[in-house]
Design an enzyme around this catalytic site. Sequence first.
Site: not given
Length: 295
Positions: A58, A131, A102
Amino acid sequence: MAENIYEKYGNKIIDGKRIAAEYRAEIATEVAAMERKPSLAVIIVGEDPASQVYVRNKERGCAEVGMTSLLYRLPTETTEEELLRLIEHLNADSDVDGILVQLPLPSVRDGGSGIDEGAVIAAVSPEKDVDAFRAENVGHIMLGDAQLLPCTPAGVMVLLERSGVEIEGKRCLVIGRSNIVGKPMAMLLLHKSGTITVAHSRSRDLPALCREADIVVAAVGRAKLITGDMIKPGAVVIDVGMNRDENGKLCGDVDFDSVAPVASKITPVPGGVGPMTISMLLRNTLTAARLRGKK
Ligand code: NAD
C-alpha cells in the site's frame, strides 16, 4: 499453475497486473495535476507477516501514484483505547484524506489486547473510510450511489469492464458471502443488471450452481475448490481467493489448469484480482481527497 500460462492461454487471461498498472498510471496523472496531494494514513498493529506485506504494498502504491502515505506501526499489545485515540487524531487532521486500519487485529492468543474490530471500523470518519467498511458506506454500496467503493469487488468490476465482459442479463454466481468481498460483489454485479446467485458454505450442489453461470466470481478461501468440470464452456471465471497449495505455493480458489481450457476468460493467481485491490484503494483515497476539497 504452469509457468507459461500467458503463452498457453493467450487472450483468455485477464491480466490483472497489466490492467492495474494502467489504472494506477491514470490515477498518477490525476494526482500530478493536483495542488494538494491526497494523503493516506495506514495503521498496522502487531507483526502479522501477511499484513506487513500488504501494508508495504500500500505504501509502494501511494508512492507510485504520487500520494503521501503515513504509516503508524503499533505494538501487538496496543489497547482499543490507544488505537481509537490515534484514529480520532487522524480523523481531526485536515491533511489526512484516508484512514486504513490493517485487519485482522492481533487476537488475544497472539498477544493482542482483544480489540473489537467493529468498534475500530466505526471510529473512522465516514468520509475517510477508504476501505468502505463503515455501515454508511456499505449502505451507499447497496443503494448504488457509493463514492467510496469496496476495493476488491470494485477491482473485479474494472477487470471485467476492461476485458470487454458484458454483465447485463448474464447469470452471475458469486461464491462467498463475506462483508468485504462476496456481498458487495453481488451488489456491484446487480447494479450492472446481472442475474445474481450468491453461494456460500451452506449452499447445496455448488457444481450445479456453477454450471449455470456465465460469470463466476470465487471468493471462498479454499485452494482449487472450483474445477473445470464445474464450469460452463465459455464462462468468465474470476478468482479472488488467495491460498497456499499443498506445496506452499500461492494459488486461488480456482483450479487454473482444469478451468482455463473451458473458460473464455480467467484471472490467474497471482497476477489477477490482487493487484487491482490496491489500485482501488488509491482510487478511493483520491476520491476522498476531492470530496474533502483538495484540488
Ligand atoms: P471469508 O472467510 O470471510 O468468507 C468466505 C466465504 O466463503 C464465506 O461466506 C463462506 O460461506 C464461503 N464458503 C466457505 N466454504 C465454502 C464452500 N465449500 N462452498 C461455497 N462457499 C463456501 O473470506 P473473504 O474475506 O471473503 O476472502 C475470500 C478469499 O478471498 C480468501 O482466500 C482471501 O484471502 C481472498 N481475498 C483476496 C483479496 C484480493 O485482493 N485478492 C481480497 C480479499 C480477500
